[in-house]
Motif scaffolding. Structure first.
Motif, PDB file in Angstrom:
ATOM      1  N   GLU A 182       1.200  11.790  -9.894  1.00  0.00           N
ATOM      2  CA  GLU A 182       0.488  13.062  -9.749  1.00  0.00           C
ATOM      3  C   GLU A 182       1.458  14.233  -9.816  1.00  0.00           C
ATOM      4  OE1 GLU A 182      -1.946  13.185  -6.248  1.00  0.00           O
ATOM      5  OE2 GLU A 182      -3.113  11.438  -6.852  1.00  0.00           O
ATOM      6  N   SER A 183       2.599  14.087  -9.193  1.00  0.00           N
ATOM      7  CA  SER A 183       3.611  15.135  -9.206  1.00  0.00           C
ATOM      8  C   SER A 183       4.115  15.366 -10.633  1.00  0.00           C
ATOM      9  CB  SER A 183       4.765  14.741  -8.288  1.00  0.00           C
ATOM     10  OG  SER A 183       5.798  15.692  -8.355  1.00  0.00           O
ATOM     11  N   GLN A 184       4.335  14.284 -11.362  1.00  0.00           N
ATOM     12  CA  GLN A 184       4.803  14.397 -12.745  1.00  0.00           C
ATOM     13  C   GLN A 184       3.744  15.099 -13.609  1.00  0.00           C
ATOM     14  OE1 GLN A 184       7.795  13.719 -13.856  1.00  0.00           O
ATOM     15  NE2 GLN A 184       7.282  14.321 -15.949  1.00  0.00           N
ATOM     16  N   ARG A 185       2.462  14.720 -13.443  1.00  0.00           N
ATOM     17  CA  ARG A 185       1.386  15.358 -14.193  1.00  0.00           C
ATOM     18  C   ARG A 185       1.309  16.844 -13.876  1.00  0.00           C
ATOM     19  NH1 ARG A 185      -2.211  10.481 -13.419  1.00  0.00           N
ATOM     20  NH2 ARG A 185      -2.475  11.346 -11.352  1.00  0.00           N
ATOM     21  N   LYS A 186       1.473  17.172 -12.586  1.00  0.00           N
ATOM     22  CA  LYS A 186       1.414  18.571 -12.182  1.00  0.00           C
ATOM     23  C   LYS A 186       2.559  19.358 -12.809  1.00  0.00           C
ATOM     24  CE  LYS A 186       1.141  21.539  -8.115  1.00  0.00           C
ATOM     25  NZ  LYS A 186       1.999  22.567  -8.621  1.00  0.00           N
ATOM     26  N   ARG A 187       3.769  18.769 -12.807  1.00  0.00           N
ATOM     27  CA  ARG A 187       4.917  19.453 -13.425  1.00  0.00           C
ATOM     28  C   ARG A 187       4.659  19.700 -14.910  1.00  0.00           C
ATOM     29  NH1 ARG A 187       8.950  15.550 -12.273  1.00  0.00           N
ATOM     30  NH2 ARG A 187       8.287  15.021 -10.188  1.00  0.00           N
ATOM     31  N   GLU A 188       4.127  18.688 -15.592  1.00  0.00           N
ATOM     32  CA  GLU A 188       3.848  18.844 -17.026  1.00  0.00           C
ATOM     33  C   GLU A 188       2.777  19.907 -17.262  1.00  0.00           C
ATOM     34  OE1 GLU A 188       2.845  14.964 -18.468  1.00  0.00           O
ATOM     35  OE2 GLU A 188       4.886  14.201 -18.176  1.00  0.00           O
ATOM     36  N   LYS A 189       1.733  19.899 -16.429  1.00  0.00           N
ATOM     37  CA  LYS A 189       0.675  20.900 -16.578  1.00  0.00           C
ATOM     38  C   LYS A 189       1.229  22.293 -16.319  1.00  0.00           C
ATOM     39  CE  LYS A 189      -3.952  22.070 -14.904  1.00  0.00           C
ATOM     40  NZ  LYS A 189      -3.692  23.485 -14.768  1.00  0.00           N
ATOM     41  N   ASP A 190       2.066  22.439 -15.278  1.00  0.00           N
ATOM     42  CA  ASP A 190       2.676  23.734 -14.988  1.00  0.00           C
ATOM     43  C   ASP A 190       3.547  24.191 -16.154  1.00  0.00           C
ATOM     44  OD1 ASP A 190       1.433  23.739 -12.537  1.00  0.00           O
ATOM     45  OD2 ASP A 190       3.243  23.230 -11.379  1.00  0.00           O
ATOM     46  N   LYS A 191       4.278  23.251 -16.746  1.00  0.00           N
ATOM     47  CA  LYS A 191       5.137  23.580 -17.883  1.00  0.00           C
ATOM     48  C   LYS A 191       4.288  24.059 -19.054  1.00  0.00           C
ATOM     49  CE  LYS A 191       8.914  21.580 -20.561  1.00  0.00           C
ATOM     50  NZ  LYS A 191       9.699  20.354 -20.799  1.00  0.00           N
ATOM     51  N   GLU A 192       3.176  23.359 -19.321  1.00  0.00           N
ATOM     52  CA  GLU A 192       2.275  23.763 -20.397  1.00  0.00           C
ATOM     53  C   GLU A 192       1.663  25.133 -20.110  1.00  0.00           C
ATOM     54  OE1 GLU A 192      -0.688  20.732 -20.819  1.00  0.00           O
ATOM     55  OE2 GLU A 192       0.759  19.229 -21.514  1.00  0.00           O
ATOM     56  N   ASP A 193       1.259  25.340 -18.852  1.00  0.00           N
ATOM     57  CA  ASP A 193       0.677  26.632 -18.481  1.00  0.00           C
ATOM     58  C   ASP A 193       1.680  27.764 -18.659  1.00  0.00           C
ATOM     59  OD1 ASP A 193      -1.690  25.389 -17.883  1.00  0.00           O
ATOM     60  OD2 ASP A 193      -1.405  25.437 -15.692  1.00  0.00           O
ATOM     61  N   ARG A 194       2.934  27.511 -18.305  1.00  0.00           N
ATOM     62  CA  ARG A 194       3.975  28.537 -18.492  1.00  0.00           C
ATOM     63  C   ARG A 194       4.176  28.823 -19.981  1.00  0.00           C
ATOM     64  NH1 ARG A 194       6.518  25.781 -14.231  1.00  0.00           N
ATOM     65  NH2 ARG A 194       7.821  24.620 -15.700  1.00  0.00           N
ATOM     66  N   ALA A 196       0.835  -1.208   0.000  1.00  0.00           N
ATOM     67  CA  ALA A 196       0.000   0.000   0.000  1.00  0.00           C
ATOM     68  C   ALA A 196       0.870   1.258   0.000  1.00  0.00           C
ATOM     69  CB  ALA A 196      -0.937   0.005   1.213  1.00  0.00           C
ATOM     70  N   GLU A 197       1.940   1.251   0.770  1.00  0.00           N
ATOM     71  CA  GLU A 197       2.848   2.404   0.807  1.00  0.00           C
ATOM     72  C   GLU A 197       3.510   2.596  -0.547  1.00  0.00           C
ATOM     73  OE1 GLU A 197       5.555   1.695   4.010  1.00  0.00           O
ATOM     74  OE2 GLU A 197       4.118   2.369   5.527  1.00  0.00           O
ATOM     75  N   ARG A 198       3.941   1.498  -1.173  1.00  0.00           N
ATOM     76  CA  ARG A 198       4.588   1.569  -2.486  1.00  0.00           C
ATOM     77  C   ARG A 198       3.606   2.144  -3.517  1.00  0.00           C
ATOM     78  NH1 ARG A 198       5.305  -3.682  -3.893  1.00  0.00           N
ATOM     79  NH2 ARG A 198       6.855  -3.892  -2.260  1.00  0.00           N
ATOM     80  N   GLU A 199       2.351   1.650  -3.500  1.00  0.00           N
ATOM     81  CA  GLU A 199       1.344   2.152  -4.432  1.00  0.00           C
ATOM     82  C   GLU A 199       1.080   3.639  -4.208  1.00  0.00           C
ATOM     83  OE1 GLU A 199      -2.054  -0.340  -3.903  1.00  0.00           O
ATOM     84  OE2 GLU A 199      -1.134  -2.056  -4.922  1.00  0.00           O
ATOM     85  N   LYS A 200       1.029   4.047  -2.949  1.00  0.00           N
ATOM     86  CA  LYS A 200       0.790   5.457  -2.640  1.00  0.00           C
ATOM     87  C   LYS A 200       1.949   6.313  -3.155  1.00  0.00           C
ATOM     88  CE  LYS A 200      -0.364   8.559   1.190  1.00  0.00           C
ATOM     89  NZ  LYS A 200       0.289   9.689   0.624  1.00  0.00           N
ATOM     90  N   ARG A 201       3.183   5.849  -2.952  1.00  0.00           N
ATOM     91  CA  ARG A 201       4.345   6.599  -3.448  1.00  0.00           C
ATOM     92  C   ARG A 201       4.299   6.725  -4.969  1.00  0.00           C
ATOM     93  NH1 ARG A 201       7.388   3.670   0.450  1.00  0.00           N
ATOM     94  NH2 ARG A 201       8.039   2.218  -1.172  1.00  0.00           N
ATOM     95  N   GLU A 202       3.965   5.615  -5.638  1.00  0.00           N
ATOM     96  CA  GLU A 202       3.891   5.648  -7.101  1.00  0.00           C
ATOM     97  C   GLU A 202       2.786   6.593  -7.566  1.00  0.00           C
ATOM     98  OE1 GLU A 202       3.429   1.616  -8.408  1.00  0.00           O
ATOM     99  OE2 GLU A 202       5.436   1.040  -7.723  1.00  0.00           O
TER     100      GLU A 202
END
Length: 178
Positions: free
Chosen positions: A141-153, A130-136
């Protein structure tokens, strides 16, 4: 005037002391002050005060003894268990004893030889999974957020460039009219 603060200090000290001795300070405080302010000689005052204090301390001692007796009566007697209860408890503890992965105990080997299969405790594995799945999940989510922020910029930069371009054209148009 200098006596008022000293008298007040004595009064509060006397009241605090009587309260600490678990006595009624409203009764004893005026009585003790009356003895001290009386016309008797020092020896008579001392004898009267010793009598009062002896009575107060005896009363406190009696209360403490009574409380201690009550507490002694409240002591729980030890429970006695039958041999059957002891055997049941031992069996339960043996069933849930912790064995780390890959480790076998003598009872496990005996049980396997007899064909009995004990249920495997998978709690630790489930927690780790469960911890491994949560980390993944968090990582994705972090990667998606970075990509969205990059697109927004990038969109914001393109928008700024477009705005500057429009402003530049408008300025050129205004200059041509002059």
């Amino acid at each position: 005037m200098a006596e008022a603060p000293a008298a007040w200090d004595f009064d509060s000290w006397l009241r605090d002391t009587l309260v600490a001795l678990s006595t009624d300070d409203e009764v004893f405080s005026p009585y003790i002050k009356g003895i001290l302010e009386g016309d008797e000689n020092t020896e008579e005052k001392l004898e009267a005060l010793q009598g009062i204090l002896a009575e107060i301390t005896v009363d406190v001692d009696e209360r403490l003894a009574k409380i201690m007796e009550e507490q002694a009566a409240c002591v729980v007697t030890a429970r006695t268990h039958s041999q059957e209860h002891h055997n049941l408890k031992s069996a339960i503890l043996a069933q849930y004893a912790e064995v780390s992965d890959g480790e076998c105990t003598e009872s496990d080997e005996e049980g396997a030889a007899a064909g009995a299969v004990a249920p495997r405790n998978t709690n630790a594995e489930e927690v780790v999974r469960a911890e491994r799945e949560k980390r993944e999940k968090d990582k994705e989510e972090s990667q998606r957020k970075r990509e969205k922020d990059k697109e927004d910029r990038a969109k914001q930069k393109a928008k700024d460039e477009e705005r500057k371009e429009k402003e530049k054209k408008r300025t050129q148009k205004g200059e041509r009219r002059r």
